[in-house]
Design a protein around this motif. Structure first.
Motif, PDB file in Angstrom:
ATOM      1  N   HIS A 293      -5.464  44.229  -9.908  1.00  0.00           N
ATOM      2  CA  HIS A 293      -4.259  44.386 -10.812  1.00  0.00           C
ATOM      3  C   HIS A 293      -4.382  45.817 -11.414  1.00  0.00           C
ATOM      4  O   HIS A 293      -5.246  46.082 -12.269  1.00  0.00           O
ATOM      5  CB  HIS A 293      -3.904  43.607 -11.754  1.00  0.00           C
TER       6      HIS A 293
ATOM      7  N   GLU B 119       2.370  37.690 -13.813  1.00  0.00           N
ATOM      8  CA  GLU B 119       1.358  37.805 -12.849  1.00  0.00           C
ATOM      9  C   GLU B 119       1.745  38.562 -11.553  1.00  0.00           C
ATOM     10  O   GLU B 119       1.034  39.134 -10.717  1.00  0.00           O
ATOM     11  CB  GLU B 119       0.538  36.516 -12.498  1.00  0.00           C
TER      12      GLU B 119
ATOM     13  N   GLY C  31      -7.033  38.113 -15.688  1.00  0.00           N
ATOM     14  CA  GLY C  31      -6.144  38.595 -14.600  1.00  0.00           C
ATOM     15  C   GLY C  31      -6.351  39.923 -14.028  1.00  0.00           C
ATOM     16  O   GLY C  31      -5.523  40.538 -13.515  1.00  0.00           O
TER      17      GLY C  31
END
Length: 843
Positions: free
Chosen positions: A503, A253, A451
């Motif tokens: 992200h 991550e 994510g």
DNA sequence: GAGCACTGC
């Protein structure tokens, strides 16, 4: 350059010529992945068709193709190519094709005979990925029917290939030695292993000792997750000089910049504290010392409850050896294992294959679509237990993908065309009806990516994110879709993405996947005409159609507690956009364990829904009143609990250490009912057992077996669904104490953030924070013991008890009257307390 | 400390 694998070239080619199936056992570093395809090419075996070299990971497929092409002096995409999701570097000339396993499985749907393919090579088969297992089984089936000429080569790094050889029989096995350096392995002693020392402290100590003995090379520390990595780095900061060492975290991550920092060259010695990413996916040069916590977070899917679990487990020998090998890639190294040798002997030899612990619905749908008609006759390498396959079919039939004869329906055929879980496939079918195909293509890509929004971000980032996203119709999914749109509008600019905590790399990946899904929909002739963007309400309805069994309702307003159809309870993720909704659908349910042994059930990716939508989408479930669905499902849970294990004593004993907490409540209920005996024992079972005993002692009028409907739901309440976390046990212990000391009737003690409600003698209610509750207890203990400062209360790991620490952090012996409170609530604690805390004078 | 390993179409 001559590699170890070249020594077996002649034997290998002879066996390849004479047999249809072949196992090649060779360790990492032997060169098998790059050389075997070239050997086949040199020997002229590829003239009749291409060889497909299967890889479990994209990066490996890409790198190997590049490497082999350059070794053969070929352009990439010519004779040698690779194909991974959304990337195809192959041509009609390609004879050596590196692909990820999922690509081949998908190809089998449209090209079930694999025309033009002369051989399939399975690399890293010992990793036992679900796709790998399925592709091999499907490949064998093909070889036994339409393609007897197809060659199958299975490459594995483990020594134990007997079972595989039986499965592939008749089949020859060829072994090759690797070129690896010796690694000196040591364990910690029993006493240290059994002490309560935190894993990060043990690791920091070991690293500090090792780097003084071994003065060169980098150190790699394996930890189960980001939290433990942070603690380890803090502990290391106190012990290592920053002039000599650079301490770096590594997990997936992290942003790519931080990840690169761990891999890049450095002027100092590096100490990299990593999760499992460094076990297989990433390689760090010149590691001489490995320090291994022996733990990993392992995901499992629990089909009976329909949720994913993510708990810390002890790693297997195979995994420990893989981690150890990271220290011997460039020269001899050493490996410190933070567990005892005795513990090691009791650990599993191998990891459980993915097929045994994952949701099988998608795999089964794919198999059906590749033409497997009779799944009972399907020849798995290791067949998952029947009930898991049954559960997968339950889901598939709920989504309308199979009929009552377990045959693929036309809807199921359409779902299988999408490279998605059937739940998302069902969402796409609904999108066709509601006219929101573009939106759902994005929704599916976003939901699958996970994510996209970073979890651990600053408050300022959160504020900017919230002002950008708005209220998002109470939907996390729509929030993520909006965030993605914002990122795209800014060209996926890194700075912009960082500002709102997206992200960037994942966002780009989402674009590609979304386009891919959309193009499949186009190919399937879906309704793509839109006069205006779809209503968000319709988008959520489509989501709901893929998750009809994941409807949740809030249990109260003050907390995040939630009950789901089927009776499962959990907590809404605290950052969820659906936090003001009474009714919502959850796309993701995770049961998460912490280092301390707590377990919490968290619902993620939620979207607010309206009751009428349920009636609109599922009219059949609402024919006899609105609450029927809940009750029917609850009954099924009870039946599972008391029927499933009734005649399975032996299996219970053997599986007791595996996935213990899943079974523990059910076991405990059975033990109390006299339906099962336990030979092995441990503290987790004891906790659950205690709870069931408590429940049955409170309600003696109920028998545990042969319930009437009322008592069934009581047992659900007491044994199965509520109080999953140890926090609940703690709560139950606090309540009688408060009552007895203050004469206050405690109604409930709720989750940490919310206030605790208490009823006062004058009939009014008051609220105190949970922390205040602890403070009250702590003050009372101070008073009882006449202490000069209040003690700290800590929660014990598996036991429903408080450990009491003096201000100097030393544990305190309980007095008899205080102890009595605990033991009255939980008899088993008495045993635990006896002799556990040394008497310590500290007043 | 209330909260999260890794892949893959």
């Amino acid at each position: 350059m001559r590699l170890p694998i070249h020594e077996i070239e002649i034997d290998f080619l002879a066996a390849y010529r004479d047999g249809a199936r072949l196992i090649l056992q060779a360790p990492t570093g032997s060169g098998k992945s790059t050389q075997i395809p070239q050997m086949l090419s040199r020997a002229g075996f590829l003239d009749g068709g291409e060889v497909i070299a299967l890889q479990p990971r994209r990066i490996a497929a890409r790198m190997l193709a590049r490497r082999v092409a350059s070794e053969m002096n070929e352009p990439l995409g010519g004779l040698v190519g690779y194909q991974i999701r959304n990337e195809n570097h192959t041509s009609s000339r390609t004879r050596i094709r590196f692909v990820t396993e999922g690509i081949l499985l998908r190809r089998l749907i449209n090209d079930p005979e694999l025309r033009g393919v002369s051989a399939i090579i399975f690399d890293e088969f010992h990793e036992r990925s679900l796709h790998g297992d399925l592709t091999l089984a499907r490949g064998l089936m093909l070889q036994k029917t339409a393609r007897p000429d197809l060659k199958i080569v299975v490459m594995s790094a483990t020594l134990d290939t007997d079972a595989l050889s039986d499965y592939l029989s008749p089949c020859e096995t060829i072994r090759s030695e690797g070129r690896v350096y010796p690694v000196d392995v040591s364990y910690i002693g029993d006493r240290l292993a059994n002490s309560n020392a935190a894993i990060w402290d043990l690791a920091a100590r070991s690293v500090a000792d090792a780097v003084t003995e071994e003065t060169e090379g980098h150190v790699l520390v394996f930890m189960p997750g980001a939290y433990e990595i942070g603690r380890t780095i803090r502990a290391l900061g106190e012990r290592l000089s920053s002039a000599k060492f650079r301490v770096l975290p590594l997990h997936s991550e992290l942003g790519s910049k931080d990840q690169d920092a761990a891999l890049d060259a450095c002027d100092r010695r590096k100490v990299i504290v990593s999760t499992n990413v460094a076990e297989t996916s990433l390689t760090i040069d010149d590691v001489r010392i490995v320090v291994d916590s022996g733990q990993a977070r392992i995901a499992r899917y629990d089909p009976s409850r329909g949720l994913n679990t993510l708990w810390i487990e002890k790693i297997s020998h195979a995994s420990a050896n893989q981690r150890m090998g990271r220290a011997g890639r460039t020269c001899p190294g050493r490996c410190l294992r933070l567990w005892s040798e005795r513990d090691h002997q009791q650990r599993a030899e191998c990891d459980e294959p993915e097929a045994m612990r994952m949701d099988l619905a998608e795999s089964i749908l794919t198999l059906l679509a590749t033409g497997v008609e009779d799944l009972d006759a399907f020849d798995w390498f290791e067949k998952p237990v029947e009930s898991r396959i049954d559960e997968a079919f339950v889901l598939l039939s709920m989504l309308g993908a199979v009929d009552e004869r377990r045959a693929l329906t036309s809807a199921g055929r359409k779902m299988s065309e999408f490279p998605l879980h059937p739940r998302f496939g069902a969402m796409m079918l609904a999108a066709d009806r509601y006219g929101c195909v573009p939106e759902l293509s994005l929704a599916a890509a976003v939901a699958e990516s996970r994510g996209l929004l970073l979890r651990k971000v600053d408050k300022s980032v959160l504020r900017r994110r919230e002002s950008l996203l708005g209220d998002c119709a109470g939907s996390d999914l729509i929030a993520q879709m909006r965030a993605w749109s914002g990122a795209r509008a800014n060209g996926f600019d890194i700075g912009y993405c960082r500002e709102i905590g997206i992200h960037a790399q994942t966002a780009r990946q989402v674009s590609r996947v979304s386009d891919q899904i959309f193009s499949y929909a186009k190919y399937e002739d879906f309704n793509l005409i839109q006069e205006a963007p779809a209503r968000e309400e319709d988008v959520v309805k489509c989501v709901l159609s893929g998750f009809p069994d994941r409807v949740c309702r809030r249990l109260d307003r003050g907390t995040l507690r939630v009950e789901m159809t089927g009776g499962l309870r959990g907590s809404l993720a605290r950052e969820s956009m659906a936090r003001d909704s009474a009714l919502f659908v959850a796309c993701e349910i995770n049961e998460i364990g912490t280092q301390r042994g707590d377990v919490s059930t968290v619902l993620n990716l939620c979207s607010e829904i309206q009751r009428e939508w349920l009636e609109e989408l599922f009219p059949n479930d609402f024919d006899s009143g609105s609450e029927t669905k809940f009750d029917e499902k609850q009954k099924r849970v009870v039946e599972r609990v008391f029927v499933r294990y009734r005649d399975l004593d032996i299996e219970l004993k053997e599986n007791l250490d595996v996935n213990i907490e899943v079974a523990a409540t059910e076991l405990a209920a059975l033990v109390v009912a006299g339906k099962a005996k336990l030979d092995k024992w441990n503290s987790e079972v004891e906790v659950y057992l205690e709870r069931v005993r408590f429940a049955s002692s409170q309600f003696p009028e109920y028998e545990i077996e042969d319930f009437d409907e009322d008592s069934k739901s009581l047992v659900i309440e007491q044994c199965c669904l509520g109080a999953k976390s140890l926090r609940d046990l703690k709560r139950q212990a606090v309540m009688p104490l408060i009552k007895s000391w203050f004469g206050i009737e405690v109604e409930n003690v709720v989750e940490a953030e919310a206030p605790m409600k208490v009823r006062l003698e004058n009939g009014r209610t008051a609220r105190i924070r949970y922390e205040s509750g602890q403070a009250i207890l702590s003050a009372k203990i101070q008073e009882l013991y006449d202490l000069n400062a209040p003690p700290t209360l800590c929660q014990g790991r598996y036991q429903p008890r408080f450990e009491i620490l003096a201000p100097n952090q030393r544990p305190v012996q309980l007095t008899d009257d205080l102890e009595a409170f605990w033991t009255n609530a939980y008899p088993s604690i008495k045993k635990d307390l006896a002799g556990r805390y040394p008497k310590h004078e500290w007043r």
